[in-house]
Scaffold this motif. Structure first.
Motif, PDB file in Angstrom:
ATOM      1  N   ASP A 105     -54.254 -34.564  -0.847  1.00  0.00           N
ATOM      2  CA  ASP A 105     -54.701 -34.881   0.513  1.00  0.00           C
ATOM      3  C   ASP A 105     -54.063 -36.144   1.099  1.00  0.00           C
ATOM      4  N   GLN A 106     -53.028 -36.686   0.442  1.00  0.00           N
ATOM      5  CA  GLN A 106     -52.290 -37.814   1.023  1.00  0.00           C
ATOM      6  C   GLN A 106     -51.035 -37.340   1.749  1.00  0.00           C
ATOM      7  N   LYS A 107     -50.823 -36.050   1.765  1.00  0.00           N
ATOM      8  CA  LYS A 107     -49.595 -35.516   2.374  1.00  0.00           C
ATOM      9  C   LYS A 107     -49.659 -35.604   3.898  1.00  0.00           C
ATOM     10  N   LEU A 108     -48.543 -36.047   4.521  1.00  0.00           N
ATOM     11  CA  LEU A 108     -48.529 -36.246   5.977  1.00  0.00           C
ATOM     12  C   LEU A 108     -48.178 -34.971   6.738  1.00  0.00           C
ATOM     13  N   ASP A 109     -47.246 -34.186   6.214  1.00  0.00           N
ATOM     14  CA  ASP A 109     -46.741 -33.052   6.993  1.00  0.00           C
ATOM     15  C   ASP A 109     -47.388 -31.727   6.588  1.00  0.00           C
ATOM     16  N   ALA A 110     -47.606 -30.880   7.583  1.00  0.00           N
ATOM     17  CA  ALA A 110     -48.092 -29.518   7.340  1.00  0.00           C
ATOM     18  C   ALA A 110     -47.473 -28.601   8.392  1.00  0.00           C
ATOM     19  N   PRO A 111     -46.979 -27.429   8.010  1.00  0.00           N
ATOM     20  CA  PRO A 111     -46.914 -26.960   6.632  1.00  0.00           C
ATOM     21  C   PRO A 111     -45.897 -27.770   5.811  1.00  0.00           C
ATOM     22  N   SER A 112     -45.951 -27.594   4.512  1.00  0.00           N
ATOM     23  CA  SER A 112     -45.029 -28.318   3.630  1.00  0.00           C
ATOM     24  C   SER A 112     -43.582 -27.895   3.922  1.00  0.00           C
ATOM     25  N   GLY A 113     -42.659 -28.764   3.544  1.00  0.00           N
ATOM     26  CA  GLY A 113     -41.240 -28.432   3.687  1.00  0.00           C
ATOM     27  C   GLY A 113     -40.890 -27.177   2.898  1.00  0.00           C
ATOM     28  N   THR A 114     -41.526 -27.008   1.751  1.00  0.00           N
ATOM     29  CA  THR A 114     -41.260 -25.834   0.906  1.00  0.00           C
ATOM     30  C   THR A 114     -41.717 -24.553   1.608  1.00  0.00           C
ATOM     31  N   ILE A 157     -48.678 -18.944   7.662  1.00  0.00           N
ATOM     32  CA  ILE A 157     -48.598 -19.999   6.639  1.00  0.00           C
ATOM     33  C   ILE A 157     -49.911 -20.775   6.663  1.00  0.00           C
ATOM     34  N   HIS A 158     -50.527 -20.904   5.493  1.00  0.00           N
ATOM     35  CA  HIS A 158     -51.820 -21.579   5.385  1.00  0.00           C
ATOM     36  C   HIS A 158     -51.637 -22.843   4.534  1.00  0.00           C
ATOM     37  N   SER A 159     -52.138 -23.972   5.029  1.00  0.00           N
ATOM     38  CA  SER A 159     -51.978 -25.251   4.315  1.00  0.00           C
ATOM     39  C   SER A 159     -53.327 -25.764   3.840  1.00  0.00           C
TER      40      SER A 159
END
Ligand SMILES: NC(=O)C1=CN([C@@H]2O[C@H](COP(=O)(O)OP(=O)(O)OC[C@H]3O[C@@H](n4cnc5c(N)ncnc54)[C@H](O)[C@@H]3O)[C@@H](O)[C@H]2O)C=CC1
Ligand SMILES: O=C(O)C1=N[C@H](C(=O)O)C[C@H](O)C1
Length: 267
Positions: A158-167, A206-208
């Motif tokens: 939950d510290q990730k800034l971007d959504a959806p992920s680059g992957t 795409i679900h994040s």
């Protein structure tokens, strides 16, 4: 392979940066020439709490760092806003960027491609360095030839800034190259709660998910008549990304354009 690659690392105190510090300092043909950290400019890495005892100069500002330090490669593991500036400036100073940071737009990628080609320099933007994740994306692309219906579920800390992920974005792009176009779900489906069906990329959803306890995980779920196929990858720690960082650094020295995605340089 070059027998001495001089590396600047941006973001050494981050979760990925800390792993990369160990990778660079423990790889015999890598030389750790500088770190970029906005908070600790003017110090040495060894003086920063939690860092190993390495006498590596730390710069707070990219232009000064790139003009004062002789380097071959910049590894960037920061944030989208910072990485975007770093990759541009690195190329301006004839330093090859290896960008693990995610959250870039198609325009960012095309701008860097144009600049790398203008300078005839290698550059890599790798949304995921884990070899298993690259295979998950490639297998998904293979499956998409046979299944038009697919949803991507990515799960991160939950510290990730971007959504959806680059992957997830890269997976959707690889699938889109081969998938027969289709707007999925019922033509009259309606979201009773905004966002319930996730993001839409060319008709795929795409679900994040963001939860403490997670690291980096993705499921690509295909559906067909009477069957589903799930392709899943899990990174259990950030060491899982480091062989790919090493591979990218070696590969970027042989390139004269941008490569977006490590699958393009894996044998
Ligand atoms: N390509 C891949 O395989 C992977 C990519 N990532 C991406 O890498 C990036 C970093 O991820 P984490 O390490 O988890 O994040 P983090 O939040 O732990 O680390 C980011 C670091 O960037 C530093 N930073 C911020 N502004 C800066 C500046 N101006 N100059 C230098 N450093 C600056 C922060 O101090 C922090 O230490 C994210 O974009 C993430 O999505 C993460 C894991 C794997
Ligand atoms: O922020 C992360 O942690 C990760 N980011 C990358 C992404 O956005 O795909 C790679 C990996 O999933 C970990």
């Amino acid at each position: 392979m070059n027998n001495n690659v001089r590396i600047i690392l941006a973001g050494p105190r981050g979760k990925m940066g800390r792993e990369a510090v160990d990778l660079i300092s423990n790889t015999s043909h890598f030389t750790f020439v500088a770190a970029l950290d906005h908070r600790y400019g003017g110090s040495s890495l060894k003086d920063i709490e939690g860092m190993p005892s390495l006498d590596v100069p730390v710069y707070g500002e990219a232009d000064t760092c790139f003009s004062e330090v002789e380097a071959d490669v910049l590894i960037d593991l920061t944030t989208p806003d910072v990485g975007r500036v770093h990759m541009d400036k690195a190329l301006d100073h004839y330093i090859r960027p290896v960008i693990g940071t995610t959250g870039f737009s198609d325009e960012d990628i095309e701008r860097i491609r144009a600049k790398a080609e203008e300078k005839a320099l290698g550059a890599i933007i790798a949304p995921n360095f884990a070899v298993g994740a690259i295979l998950m994306m490639k297998f998904s692309q293979m499956a998409a030839k046979y299944f038009q219906d697919v949803e991507i579920i990515e799960k991160h800390h939950d510290q990730k800034l971007d959504a959806p992920s680059g992957t997830a974005v890269k997976t959707a792009k690889l699938i889109d190259e081969v998938r027969e176009k289709k707007a999925q779900g019922h033509p009259e489906e309606k979201e009773e709660l905004a966002g319930a069906r996730g993001a839409d990329y060319e008709g795929m959803h795409i679900h994040s998910m963001r939860l403490p306890g997670l690291i980096a995980h993705q499921e690509v779920v295909f559906g067909g008549e009477g069957q589903t196929l799930t392709i899943q990858h899990d990174s259990m720690n950030r060491a899982s990304f480091m062989p790919g960082v090493r591979l990218a650094v070696d590969a970027v020295m042989q390139l004269d354009t941008l490569v977006y995605g490590l699958e393009n340089v894996m044998e």
